[in-house]
Structure formats: C-alpha cells, structure tokens
Design an enzyme around this catalytic site. Sequence first.
Site, short mmCIF file in Angstrom:
data_model
loop_
_atom_site.label_atom_id
_atom_site.label_comp_id
_atom_site.label_asym_id
_atom_site.label_seq_id
_atom_site.Cartn_x
_atom_site.Cartn_y
_atom_site.Cartn_z
N ASP A 19 6.90 -21.05 -13.50
CA ASP A 19 7.18 -22.42 -13.53
C ASP A 19 6.35 -22.98 -12.62
OD1 ASP A 19 8.41 -24.65 -14.25
OD2 ASP A 19 9.80 -24.53 -12.62
N ARG A 26 18.61 -32.87 -13.23
CA ARG A 26 18.17 -33.49 -11.93
C ARG A 26 18.54 -34.91 -11.77
NH1 ARG A 26 13.63 -34.77 -10.97
NH2 ARG A 26 12.79 -34.53 -13.12
N ARG A 70 21.40 -23.44 -18.12
CA ARG A 70 20.22 -22.59 -17.45
C ARG A 70 20.77 -21.27 -16.99
NH1 ARG A 70 15.13 -24.95 -16.71
NH2 ARG A 70 15.31 -27.33 -17.34
N SER A 91 8.15 -30.04 -20.59
CA SER A 91 9.40 -29.43 -21.57
C SER A 91 9.24 -29.49 -23.01
CB SER A 91 10.51 -29.72 -21.10
OG SER A 91 11.75 -29.29 -21.74
N LYS A 93 5.27 -23.50 -23.10
CA LYS A 93 4.75 -22.83 -21.65
C LYS A 93 5.47 -21.70 -21.65
CE LYS A 93 6.08 -25.53 -18.07
NZ LYS A 93 7.09 -24.52 -17.12
N THR A 94 6.86 -21.53 -21.81
CA THR A 94 7.42 -20.28 -21.36
C THR A 94 7.10 -19.17 -22.44
OG1 THR A 94 9.06 -21.15 -19.78
CG2 THR A 94 9.61 -19.29 -20.84
N LYS A 136 13.61 -27.73 -7.06
CA LYS A 136 12.79 -28.60 -7.08
C LYS A 136 12.43 -29.38 -5.89
CE LYS A 136 11.58 -28.18 -11.37
NZ LYS A 136 10.35 -27.57 -11.79
N HIS A 171 2.57 -27.11 -11.78
CA HIS A 171 3.77 -26.85 -12.55
C HIS A 171 3.36 -26.40 -13.88
CE1 HIS A 171 7.32 -28.75 -14.76
NE2 HIS A 171 7.70 -27.59 -14.23
#
Length: 535
Positions: free
Chosen positions: A258, A61, A324, A239, A243-244, A202, A221
């Site tokens: 997400d 980004r 990604r 990040s 979390k994932t 996003k 988020h």
Amino acid sequence: MEQLGPHKSSYGLDKNGLDNVGKVYWNLSAPALYQEALIRGEASLAAGGPLVALTGQHTGRSANDKFIVKESSSENNIWWGQVNKPIDAEKFTGLHEKMRQYLTGREVFVQDCYAGADPAHRLPVRVITECAWHNLFARNMFIQPAAEELANFEPEFTILQIPSFEANPAVDGTRSEVFVLPNFAEKLVIIGGTSYAGEIKKSVFSILNYLLPEKQTLPMHCSVNVNEEGNSTVFFGLSGTGKTTLSADASKMLIGDDEHGWSDDGVFNFEGGCYAKVIKLSQEAEPEIFETTRRFGTVLENVVVDDATGELDLDDNRYTENTRASYPIDFIPNASDTGIAGNPTNVIMLTADAFGVLPPISKLTPEQAMYHFLSGYTAKLAGTEKGLGSEPQATFSTCFGAPFMPRHPSVYASLLGDKIAKHGVNCWLVNTGWTGGEYGTGHRMPIGYTRALVNAALDGTLAKTDTEKDPFFGLAMPVSCSGVPTEILNPRNTWSDKAAYDAKAQDLVSRFIENFEQFSDYVGPEVLESAPKTA
C-alpha cells in the site's frame, strides 16, 4: 500514574502533555492486547484466533472531517483546497486541551513504532489510544523497534486517538463531532469521534507525504514486488484497479501492498503490516490473504461472526462493504524480511476504465508517465454509489492518492519524473477495466490476459515488441503478446460500433483535458504536449 508493560520509554507521557492520565499500558504484546480488548468488551474472538471489532457508524475514513492546522512553519507548503482544508491553530490548541482534560484519570495504551523500513528515512511514531484493539492495530501496521530501542525511544510524531471524545462543531471549528487534525508544527495528530482504525494508518501516511519530499524521497500510494532477478516493480492504482491482486504474485517477493518511499537508494515499505479489504474474499482467488483471517494476531474490522460457532462470514456486508483485516506482513508467505528493494525497473499505473476506451496495456514515455500520474484516472461504475447515474463516472485522484497528499501534486510528479529519468525506468499504463464496449455493453478484461501482459512487460518482452499509436491518447500499444488475443490490444478493434468508440474516446479525452487544467501551470511543455488530443 500507574505504568504497566515491559517496555516503557524514558520519553514519558508527560512530554506529550498527558501527565494526568491513569494507567498507561506501554508497548504491550499482541497476546496482552488481546486480553485487554476482550476484558473491556471492545472486541470478540473468532474461530481460528482473529480479534473482531465493530467501529459503529464510522466504517471508513471521514474525509470531510480532516483539517490541517494552518501555522507559519508549514502553511506555504500545503496544497490548500478541497482536500487539504485549514483549521486555526487556536482551535487545535483548544480541542487538544479538552482532550487532555478528558483523559484525566483514564487508561491509555501506547505503542512506540517506526514508519519506514529504511533506517535512513524511518519516522519514530508514538500511537496513544483509548482502546486496546486500536493499539494492536498500530502494532500490526507499523514496524516494531527492537526491545533495546524502546527504553530510549523518542517519537518524532505522536498520534492521539480517542474515539469516545467528540468535538463540538460550534465551538471547536470542526464540521462534525469527528475530527482528524494533523499539526506539523506540534508534530501531533489528534483524532476523535471515530473508531475506524484506518484514520491512524492514513495519518502517518500523510505525515510522510509531507516530510519525505524535502529529502528528495518520493512517497507513493502503491504496492511493490521483486522478481527472482532482484528487479522491483511499483504498482500505482486506486481502489478496484487490481493493485493488490497483481502485486500478490506467488513467484515474486512482496515488499508491501500500500505505501512506500522511493529514495536514491531504492524503494522501501512504510509499514510493517497490511490492511486488506476482505469483503467477499475467497480462498481460491486470494489464498494468502484469506488465511490471515483465520489466525491469531489479525484484527478484523466490521466482519460478521456467527455468535454460536465463531465462524466468519466474509460475504456478509451488513455493517459495511469496507470490511478490513489488519495483520503483520510476515503473515504473507512470500513477504520481504527487510521491506527494502532496489530502484524499480518498471512502474505500472493501473486504471479500471469502465468506458472501454483505454488499451489493456501501453508503453508510456516519461512525460506521459508524469501526465497520467498527475491525472490518477479510473472510473466508478453506474449504480455502485448513490448519485452516479446510468453511466460510468470518470474519477481523477492525483498521484493515485489525493486525500493523503499535503503538498502540491506537482512536487510528487516532479520527483517521479526525476527518478524515472535517472534510473531509466520503463513505465506502463494498464487498463483492468472494460473491453468490447463500455460497462453495460462490453465485459471486464479477463485477469488472465492482464497477468500475461504485465508479465510480458516485466520480463522485457513488450519493450521489444512493435507498437502502434493510439490516435486519441498517443499511447504506444503493442501489436502482439503471447497468450493474449491480438484483437484486444487495440480497444477500437473490440467495439462492433467503431463510431461509438470514437465518440466515447473523444468524451474521455475531454474529461482528461478538463481535469488537467489545474496542473497546466506546474508542468513543462513536454508534459503538456504528451496530453491526449481532441479531434
């Protein structure tokens, strides 16, 4: 204008001001978009079937190139500052008109889709792209309307993304040739100068973060999963905090990885797909995500492919560390069919504390939950980024997603507090970072211990366990947990030099207090009282 594709909407591109374009490819299927992307040389085909695209110099980004259009309908609701920077409406209009002229006679691809699995809160979005592979990305990431819905599809917001069109900063008021400009009055986002597909995703998240609080729905988020009893859990985390990994539990159903909303009826996924980071992804550690990189329909960004064999090298970071994979969520075996679940039973806030100060798990009061939600703390490691120096750096991203929050963080924190209170939600702070000392002295918390602690929290065991109070942060730390060594539950016990621990804890407390000063006028005395204390 030549119209191609099986599902053209009666709400034509003329209503988007694009009656001057050439061919328009409407709502093409994944195979058709593959074909168009390959014919145009936009992407290549890798072994197993994924489409692989390179995004050039922009592999993430462009946060500094995002500006929100300052206009009367929204300007009093925006949290203006370093994150949400203004650009004049006149500059937006001029840049949009130049984009429109640039597209004269050119081909574009259109995907009409929904953001939001709950029909009561879903947002009809039109994504118009220059490249076929970006249109496939949008098709993967958002929710596909039924065929009969497409004929009369009317978008509430439109995303126009043209990577080959660049701004002139001296004329257009941008920082560089790259721009990401949401306009809430026009219900339009224009993106140019960058091929990074995440800007599309996003931008939609930012729109929902602006719209949903007015409906008393909290945009988050986070990842969400559901156990066999139907109890859902929300995992907040920046990040690198896990979390994932922690939400991807084979024994639980994945709602999403997400972005979600929390309404009075429960939680719902904003998306219909996943956008996973795949650098050094292993089949052993994350088999479900690994398998998505070997199948037709997945879009891979900046992943290295062997020219001779078509085989992927997920360990190669020659283009970026931010490689990604974009794929439909149903590529994950235990993913929810509906993307909807009931009100959460537990909320988990994840942090990777490289200072080795915070407990591996602690029970939060509702006031502490609001405090840590507003703080959004984790730590970056020394040497991982240019300029970080020789020790960890405390990082605070409010609401665990500051770059995507147009409104003041207190709006989101107030909604969270109301929902925690209304539904009697248990809240936990989980440190997946360091134990036995800070980074360089101690070691990373073993994932097996973290999983055992999280599972004990979710099955209700820890809620019944005796606790002791952390003297610095006031956190309730369990004194025992099956499968976890007792000595690691209080982080001070893991440090050989107790005075060094106390000094480091005081240092981290000071950083929390300094960061929270910006929110002190927006919260009640109970939240301020729950803050960590200096000696």
